[in-house]
Motif scaffolding. Sequence first.
Motif, mmCIF file in Angstrom:
data_model
loop_
_atom_site.group_PDB
_atom_site.id
_atom_site.type_symbol
_atom_site.label_atom_id
_atom_site.label_comp_id
_atom_site.label_asym_id
_atom_site.label_seq_id
_atom_site.Cartn_x
_atom_site.Cartn_y
_atom_site.Cartn_z
ATOM 1 N N CYS A 1 0.831 -1.355 -0.333
ATOM 2 C CA CYS A 1 0.017 0.105 0.016
ATOM 3 C C CYS A 1 1.013 1.182 -0.302
ATOM 4 C CB CYS A 1 -0.547 0.266 1.191
ATOM 5 S SG CYS A 1 -0.475 -0.158 2.651
ATOM 6 N N GLY A 2 0.214 2.262 -0.533
ATOM 7 C CA GLY A 2 0.945 3.760 -0.270
ATOM 8 C C GLY A 2 2.351 3.811 -1.364
ATOM 9 N N VAL A 3 1.591 2.964 -2.741
ATOM 10 C CA VAL A 3 3.236 2.712 -3.889
ATOM 11 C C VAL A 3 2.098 3.249 -5.171
ATOM 12 C CG1 VAL A 3 4.827 1.758 -5.063
ATOM 13 C CG2 VAL A 3 4.382 0.799 -2.966
ATOM 14 N N GLY B 1 8.069 -2.196 -1.276
ATOM 15 C CA GLY B 1 7.220 -2.342 0.391
ATOM 16 C C GLY B 1 6.516 -1.247 0.336
ATOM 17 N N PRO B 2 5.558 -1.027 1.566
ATOM 18 C CA PRO B 2 4.846 -0.169 1.708
ATOM 19 C C PRO B 2 5.478 1.113 1.692
ATOM 20 C CG PRO B 2 5.169 -0.825 3.616
ATOM 21 C CD PRO B 2 5.975 -2.337 2.490
ATOM 22 N N ASN B 3 4.748 2.383 0.644
ATOM 23 C CA ASN B 3 5.205 3.493 1.007
ATOM 24 C C ASN B 3 6.324 4.311 0.138
ATOM 25 O OD1 ASN B 3 2.602 4.756 2.019
ATOM 26 N ND2 ASN B 3 3.793 3.510 4.131
ATOM 27 N N GLY C 1 13.455 2.739 4.285
ATOM 28 C CA GLY C 1 13.732 4.248 3.888
ATOM 29 C C GLY C 1 14.812 4.735 3.812
ATOM 30 N N SER C 2 15.219 4.114 2.944
ATOM 31 C CA SER C 2 16.812 4.357 2.178
ATOM 32 C C SER C 2 16.513 5.601 1.064
ATOM 33 C CB SER C 2 17.560 3.494 1.718
ATOM 34 O OG SER C 2 17.996 2.143 2.755
ATOM 35 N N GLY D 1 10.135 -0.874 2.630
ATOM 36 C CA GLY D 1 9.741 0.651 3.209
ATOM 37 C C GLY D 1 9.539 1.802 2.995
ATOM 38 N N GLY D 2 9.372 2.739 2.358
ATOM 39 C CA GLY D 2 9.656 4.114 2.864
ATOM 40 C C GLY D 2 10.928 4.332 1.774
#
Length: 111
Positions: A9-11, A26-28, A78-79, A59-60
């Motif tokens: 989700c969120g991609v 992953g998400p977002n 987060g990278s 994710g992220g």
Amino acid sequence: MGDRVTVKCGVQLWNGLRVEDDVFIGPNVTFTNDLFPRSQHYPRAFLQTHVKAGASIGGGAVILPGLTIGENAMVGAGSVVTKSVPVGAVVVGNPARAIRLLGEVSDEPGE
């Protein structure tokens, strides 16, 4: 978009993105497609970003445009990916840097 691709989700998937088979997103995760974005100014063509077969993006993560995420590479959560990722590399951080290469032996837990 390839086969057996997981998109959480969120991609958002933009023009210029090519995703091969067996990829995990992953998400977002944020993909961008314009290096110099300006309001109401659009490039003639968007840069092409390639996510090769078997790659995983945590994710992220943020992926800048025009890069290639190599086959079976892993991008840590987060990278911020500012350069192409080599085949089998694990990258983390901001900016993302390779911390190791996945070996021929499986890196799966329990194997």
